[in-house]
Each structure stands twice: as C-alpha cells, then as structure tokens.
Design a protein around this motif. Structure first.
Motif, PDB file in Angstrom:
ATOM      1  N   PHE A 275      16.746  -6.506  11.122  1.00  0.00           N
ATOM      2  CA  PHE A 275      17.429  -5.801  12.209  1.00  0.00           C
ATOM      3  C   PHE A 275      18.675  -5.063  11.712  1.00  0.00           C
ATOM      4  O   PHE A 275      19.480  -4.613  12.517  1.00  0.00           O
ATOM      5  N   HIS A 276      18.824  -4.956  10.395  1.00  0.00           N
ATOM      6  CA  HIS A 276      19.971  -4.241   9.857  1.00  0.00           C
ATOM      7  C   HIS A 276      19.739  -2.734   9.945  1.00  0.00           C
ATOM      8  O   HIS A 276      18.603  -2.260   9.832  1.00  0.00           O
ATOM      9  N   ASP A 277      20.829  -1.995  10.131  1.00  0.00           N
ATOM     10  CA  ASP A 277      20.735  -0.535  10.174  1.00  0.00           C
ATOM     11  C   ASP A 277      20.230   0.006   8.847  1.00  0.00           C
ATOM     12  O   ASP A 277      20.462  -0.569   7.773  1.00  0.00           O
ATOM     13  N   LYS A 278      19.541   1.123   8.941  1.00  0.00           N
ATOM     14  CA  LYS A 278      19.074   1.871   7.767  1.00  0.00           C
ATOM     15  C   LYS A 278      18.176   1.036   6.859  1.00  0.00           C
ATOM     16  O   LYS A 278      18.248   1.108   5.631  1.00  0.00           O
ATOM     17  N   THR A 279      17.319   0.225   7.489  1.00  0.00           N
ATOM     18  CA  THR A 279      16.346  -0.564   6.733  1.00  0.00           C
ATOM     19  C   THR A 279      14.950  -0.231   7.222  1.00  0.00           C
ATOM     20  O   THR A 279      14.751   0.109   8.395  1.00  0.00           O
ATOM     21  N   PRO A 280      13.961  -0.328   6.345  1.00  0.00           N
ATOM     22  CA  PRO A 280      12.580  -0.039   6.785  1.00  0.00           C
ATOM     23  C   PRO A 280      12.103  -0.997   7.862  1.00  0.00           C
ATOM     24  O   PRO A 280      11.266  -0.633   8.697  1.00  0.00           O
ATOM     25  N   GLY A 281      12.623  -2.229   7.872  1.00  0.00           N
ATOM     26  CA  GLY A 281      12.225  -3.177   8.906  1.00  0.00           C
ATOM     27  C   GLY A 281      12.603  -2.694  10.293  1.00  0.00           C
ATOM     28  O   GLY A 281      11.792  -2.751  11.232  1.00  0.00           O
ATOM     29  N   LEU A 282      13.834  -2.211  10.436  1.00  0.00           N
ATOM     30  CA  LEU A 282      14.291  -1.710  11.735  1.00  0.00           C
ATOM     31  C   LEU A 282      13.544  -0.434  12.107  1.00  0.00           C
ATOM     32  O   LEU A 282      13.103  -0.270  13.254  1.00  0.00           O
ATOM     33  N   TYR A 283      13.384   0.472  11.127  1.00  0.00           N
ATOM     34  CA  TYR A 283      12.686   1.726  11.407  1.00  0.00           C
ATOM     35  C   TYR A 283      11.258   1.469  11.889  1.00  0.00           C
ATOM     36  O   TYR A 283      10.792   2.071  12.865  1.00  0.00           O
ATOM     37  N   ASN A 284      10.562   0.593  11.189  1.00  0.00           N
ATOM     38  CA  ASN A 284       9.151   0.376  11.515  1.00  0.00           C
ATOM     39  C   ASN A 284       8.969  -0.347  12.842  1.00  0.00           C
ATOM     40  O   ASN A 284       8.027  -0.059  13.593  1.00  0.00           O
ATOM     41  N   GLN A 285       9.843  -1.289  13.159  1.00  0.00           N
ATOM     42  CA  GLN A 285       9.761  -1.924  14.475  1.00  0.00           C
ATOM     43  C   GLN A 285       9.993  -0.895  15.577  1.00  0.00           C
ATOM     44  O   GLN A 285       9.323  -0.916  16.614  1.00  0.00           O
ATOM     45  N   ALA A 286      10.932   0.028  15.343  1.00  0.00           N
ATOM     46  CA  ALA A 286      11.209   1.070  16.329  1.00  0.00           C
ATOM     47  C   ALA A 286       9.992   1.969  16.530  1.00  0.00           C
ATOM     48  O   ALA A 286       9.673   2.374  17.659  1.00  0.00           O
ATOM     49  N   ARG A 287       9.313   2.292  15.444  1.00  0.00           N
ATOM     50  CA  ARG A 287       8.113   3.125  15.555  1.00  0.00           C
ATOM     51  C   ARG A 287       7.044   2.428  16.404  1.00  0.00           C
ATOM     52  O   ARG A 287       6.403   3.045  17.256  1.00  0.00           O
ATOM     53  N   ILE A 288       6.847   1.157  16.165  1.00  0.00           N
ATOM     54  CA  ILE A 288       5.841   0.420  16.928  1.00  0.00           C
ATOM     55  C   ILE A 288       6.237   0.364  18.401  1.00  0.00           C
ATOM     56  O   ILE A 288       5.382   0.505  19.293  1.00  0.00           O
ATOM     57  N   ILE A 289       7.521   0.168  18.668  1.00  0.00           N
ATOM     58  CA  ILE A 289       8.002   0.084  20.055  1.00  0.00           C
ATOM     59  C   ILE A 289       7.632   1.332  20.853  1.00  0.00           C
ATOM     60  O   ILE A 289       7.273   1.249  22.031  1.00  0.00           O
ATOM     61  N   VAL A 290       7.690   2.495  20.220  1.00  0.00           N
ATOM     62  CA  VAL A 290       7.382   3.740  20.939  1.00  0.00           C
ATOM     63  C   VAL A 290       5.947   4.200  20.701  1.00  0.00           C
ATOM     64  O   VAL A 290       5.589   5.339  21.019  1.00  0.00           O
ATOM     65  N   GLY A 291       5.119   3.316  20.145  1.00  0.00           N
ATOM     66  CA  GLY A 291       3.699   3.632  20.004  1.00  0.00           C
ATOM     67  C   GLY A 291       3.348   4.496  18.817  1.00  0.00           C
ATOM     68  O   GLY A 291       2.270   5.119  18.818  1.00  0.00           O
TER      69      GLY A 291
END
Length: 547
Positions: free
Chosen positions: A508-524
């Motif tokens: 859940f840290h900023d500017k990490t692939p983990g946060l980016y990818n979870q965000a992508r899944i959230i919006v489909g």
C-alpha cells in the motif's frame, strides 16, 4: 355518570398534531445545523491544523455546541413521537366511544349528554308480570350493561393514553442542556429508553437480511426515517443494507452517546467492567479524532462511519467516498494486530488506493472501505488458526451483501482485498455460503486463504488475484502452513500480480507496483503480472528482512 364523556366525544386533536409536527421540524433544524457546523466550521479548522491552547478551548466550545444540537435533534424527535403516539391512542379511544354510542342509539337505547345509557323508551310500558315482556327486559338490561361498559372502557383507554403520554413527556426536559451537566448525551439514552418504555414502544425489528432491511427502510416515510435515526442510532447504524449516508449519521450520534457513557455514566450497560469502559473510551476517542479531521472533506474524500464498537481492541468500518453511488468500490480487510489504534493508518491506506484508482477510472467515482468488523488475531498463536477468520466470514458476506443491497440498481464494480490475515478472512468468507458477491478478489501478503484452490471461492478464478513480495516475512514463514496454500503459487490457480519487493506493508506504499496494480483491478483494468511462486521456490531460503 362517566367522567370526561363530553370532552372526549367532541375533542379535536389538531393541536397535538400541530405540536408534534413543530417538534419534528425543530429536530430537523437541529440536525441540519449540526451537519452545517461540522462541514463549515469545525471541519475546515481541523483540516487547517489549528493547534495550541486557543485551539483546544475553541474546539471544546464548538464541540459543546454540536453536542447540544445533537441532543435537541434526539429529544425533540422523541417529544414528537410521544405526542403522535398519544394522539393516535386518544383517537382510538374516541373512535371506540363514538362507536359504542352509535351502536346503542341504533338499537334505540338512549345516551344523554353526559354519556349515561338508558333502556329504550319502548320498555317503559312493558308490564312486570308479562313473562315475554320480562324476557325482553332481561335482554335489554344485559345490553344496557354492555353499552355502559364499552363507554367506560373507552374513557379508561383515553385516560391511560393521556397519563402515559404525560409521564413519557416528563422524561424529556430542557434542563438536560444546562452547562453543569457533564453526562447530557448519556442522559438522552436513558431518557429515550424510559420515555419509550412508558408508552410500551419496542425497539424497531429491523430485518437481519440486508435486502430485506433495504426494503424495510424504503417503505418508511421521511418522518419515520428521521425518527429511526434519532431514537435508535445504534440499531440503524449497524444495519447492513441501509444507505451509507443514513448509517453514517446514525453512527455519529451513537458514537457521541457511547463516548459520553464511557466517560460519565457507564452504569447503563452493566455487562462491562470499569476497565472495559476505560478501554472503550480510549478507542472511541481515537475514532472520533480521526473522523473529525475529515469533517468538511471535499466530495469523494468524505468519510462514512458504517459501523463501530469501542470494546476490546475496537472495531470500525469506514468508507471513503459514498459506496452507494460509486462506479467502483473496494473493501480492504486488514490482518494481524489491527486495532482501533490502526484506524488512522488504515484510512491512509484506503485513501492511497482511492487516489490511484481515480487516476485510472476515466472520471468514474471510486469508494474505498476499511472493514475491521472482526477480532483480528494478535501476534501470538491465534494467528496460526483460521478460527478468527471463520468467525468473521458470515459478517463479511453480510456486509458485501449490504453494499450491493444499498446500491440498488447502481451495481458498482466491487473488489474485496485481503491483506495479511485479512486474506484468510476474505478466503473463508468467499468459500462459505454463496460467496461474497465480489467482481474481483485480491490477496496480498497472504499466510493462506483457508482453501487450496481459487476454484473454491464461489467465483470465476480468472478474477482472483494474488500478490506476494519475496521479502515479506509473513508470506515466507506462514504461508502454506496452517492457513492454506499460498495464493501466489502455481497450484492455487490465481492470477499473480507484480507487487515489488518490499516488506509486509509495502503493498500500500505510494509509487509501488503493488498499489498501482490493486488500483487497476479496482477499476476493472488489467494489472501487470508476475511469475507465480512455483514448486522450485523455497521461501525458507529467502532472506527475511524486518517489517
């Protein structure tokens, strides 16, 4: 002669009706004033970071104003309820009285202006030595007694309704607002319970099923909804399926009440000890402090308190942005050692998830929810068992079902994220019953999801995602042992996403692939993938850094 006959027979109840509506309007005005004060006064001041001695005094004064407005909202609503109930019962008694008179007169009995019932005039000329006439007199006498009894019963009912109404109103006095009353909000709880008890009014029986609860709420009038929020905030606030804005308003009232009870009058519920209340006071104050910081937040960043419990480690369910109207909704279930102390950090996490999702949502709204409505395990042997997860499974299913019910036709794209032991809880919930009704499920930093395969989660496995950092000690040392298969392994059958190589909280840290990818899944959207952990990978050999 029946006392009060003429008064009840001719009485108009319009004055009581007008008074009840006036108190209802006062309650609504107080509610609106409270909302505006939080959004336009205390909220912006909290956001500006006003600190110091002057700030402490200023906030104390302003919070006292808000507390008084809350009390007016609640007690004015209670007065309106008492008046409405008394009016209804008096009208019932009046109807019963008028029906008794009409029935008697239709059968030729005489009812005078004082309510005295006499036998029909035709019986005056019946000879006393006439056997048939005597039989008629016996019947007429029997009916005469019944009519008199009906009239008296109606008058007794009216008197009872009046006495009960008077007693109930006597509980709701303005002196509760005096400056020297340190437990004013706690007193409102006692007042409402006692006043409703005087009238024999039971707590509302809200359906437990979220869909049925939504239907129950939709069937209420606007006035009935206002009454439910003001008089039963604890019940309305915790009911899955009701609108988020409704639960938030009710829970704010209930939070103020529970704070006051824990601090000033903890004898209302004697099932808890003084130490329990002291812990609850600490937990609830932390929750309120964090919520206060978001009063007046811009649209989409406002917080909705959907549930809470101050006892024990504390529980809280908080949404950022309205999940009822959002195009995309994500529910984050946290894991080990999450308590009320963790609320600020968890709110920060859902804020980051929302920020990243909004960047990719093409202008569509996003709501993110922090769900701590279970007793997360401590860092002891309890974390090695799935007992806590299984205990929470039904509540999580009910919550996601409630999100769907509250959304109605606005079916949001729903993602449920389990972090750490939260993934165990999400897995248990998805595997049980009919699943959690999510469009996508994400497991990050998982020690196991209680099942061996993504196909056991009551959903399309192509929408099950897993991310695990090779530097995550929880994954390295706990996954695949007592809580189930590592969901990032080949055999589990989930889609493995890139999350980077940080520690257990890095997802859940900023500017990490983990946060980016979870965000992508959230919006489909499609996330970037990573190689799954295969049989050749031995987590025991992985270097294990600190958290």
């Amino acid at each position: 002669m029946p006392a009060g006959f003429r008064r009840l027979y001719k009485q108009s109840f319009t004055d009581i009706e007008k008074a009840a509506k006036a108190w209802q309007r006062l309650s609504e005005k107080a509610r609106d004033g409270l909302s505006q004060h939080r959004k336009q006064v205390t909220g912006p001041l909290h956001k500006q970071g006003w600190k110091g001695e002057a700030a402490d005094s200023g906030f104390y004064f302003m919070e006292n104003i808000e507390l008084r407005l809350s009390i007016v909202q609640i007690e004015a609503q209670a007065i309106a309820r008492v008046l409405d109930t008394t009016k209804f019962r008096m009208e019932q008694a009046q109807t019963k009285l008028r029906n008794a008179v009409k029935t008697a007169e239709d059968n030729h009995y005489r009812v005078d202006d004082d309510g005295w019932v006499s036998a029909p005039a035709s019986t005056d000329s019946i000879p006393t030595n006439d056997p048939d006439g005597q039989a008629t007199l016996n019947v007429e006498s029997s009916m005469l007694g019944e009519y008199r009894q009906w009239i008296q019963q109606a008058l007794d009912d009216a008197r009872t309704a009046s006495d009960e109404g008077k007693r109930a109103l006597s509980r709701l006095l303005g002196d509760i607002l005096r400056d020297t009353n340190p437990a004013a909000m706690a007193e409102t709880v006692r007042d409402i319970k006692a006043s409703m008890g005087d009238l024999g009014i039971q707590d509302p029986q809200v359906p437990d099923d979220p869909k049925e609860a939504k239907e129950w709420w939709d069937a209420l009038s606007r006035e009935e909804r206002e009454e439910m929020i003001a008089l039963y905030p604890d019940i309305i606030g915790r009911t899955d399926g009701l609108p988020a804005s409704v639960r938030n308003e009710a829970n704010h009232l209930s939070l103020d009440q529970q704070l006051d009870i824990a601090q000033n009058d903890n004898t209302i519920d004697k099932s808890h000890s003084t130490d329990d209340y002291n812990q609850a006071l600490n937990n609830l104050q932390k929750l309120k402090d964090r919520l206060d910081q978001s009063d007046g937040a811009p649209s989409g960043k406002e917080l909705y308190l959907l549930k809470f419990d101050g006892f024990g480690d504390g529980k809280a369910v908080i949404a950022m942005g309205n999940p009822d109207t959002a195009a995309h909704t994500a529910v984050l279930v946290p894991g080990t050692d999450t308590t009320m102390d963790s609320v600020p950090g968890q709110v920060e996490r859902i804020s980051r998830l929302q920020n990243e999702a909004l960047k990719r949502s093409n202008g569509e709204s996003v709501s993110t929810i922090f769900w701590l409505d279970y007793d997360a395990p401590e860092k002891n042997l309890s974390v090695a068992s799935d007992d806590r997860a299984q205990d929470a499974a039904d509540d999580l299913r009910k919550f996601t079902g409630g999100v769907r019910a509250a959304q109605g036709d606005n079916r949001s794209h729903l993602t449920v994220i389990g972090h750490s032991y939260g993934s165990t809880t999400v897995g248990a919930a998805a595997a049980g019953g009919k699943g959690i009704g999510a469009d996508d499920v994400i497991f990050v930093g998982s020690p196991g999801t209680t099942v061996a395969n993504a196909g056991d989660l009551n959903m399309d496995r192509s929408h099950v995602w897993a991310g695990a950092s090779h530097n995550d000690p929880i994954v390295n040392w706990a996954s695949g042992l007592t809580l189930g298969t590592n969901p990032a392994e080949h055999v589990y059958g989930a889609n493995v996403i890139e999350v980077g190589n940080g520690g257990h909280s890095s997802y859940f840290h900023d500017k990490t692939p983990g946060l980016y990818n979870q965000a992508r899944i959230i919006v489909g959207q499609q996330p970037t993938s990573a190689e799954p952990w295969g049989p050749e990978y031995d987590p025991i050999m992985e270097v294990v850094p600190g958290l």
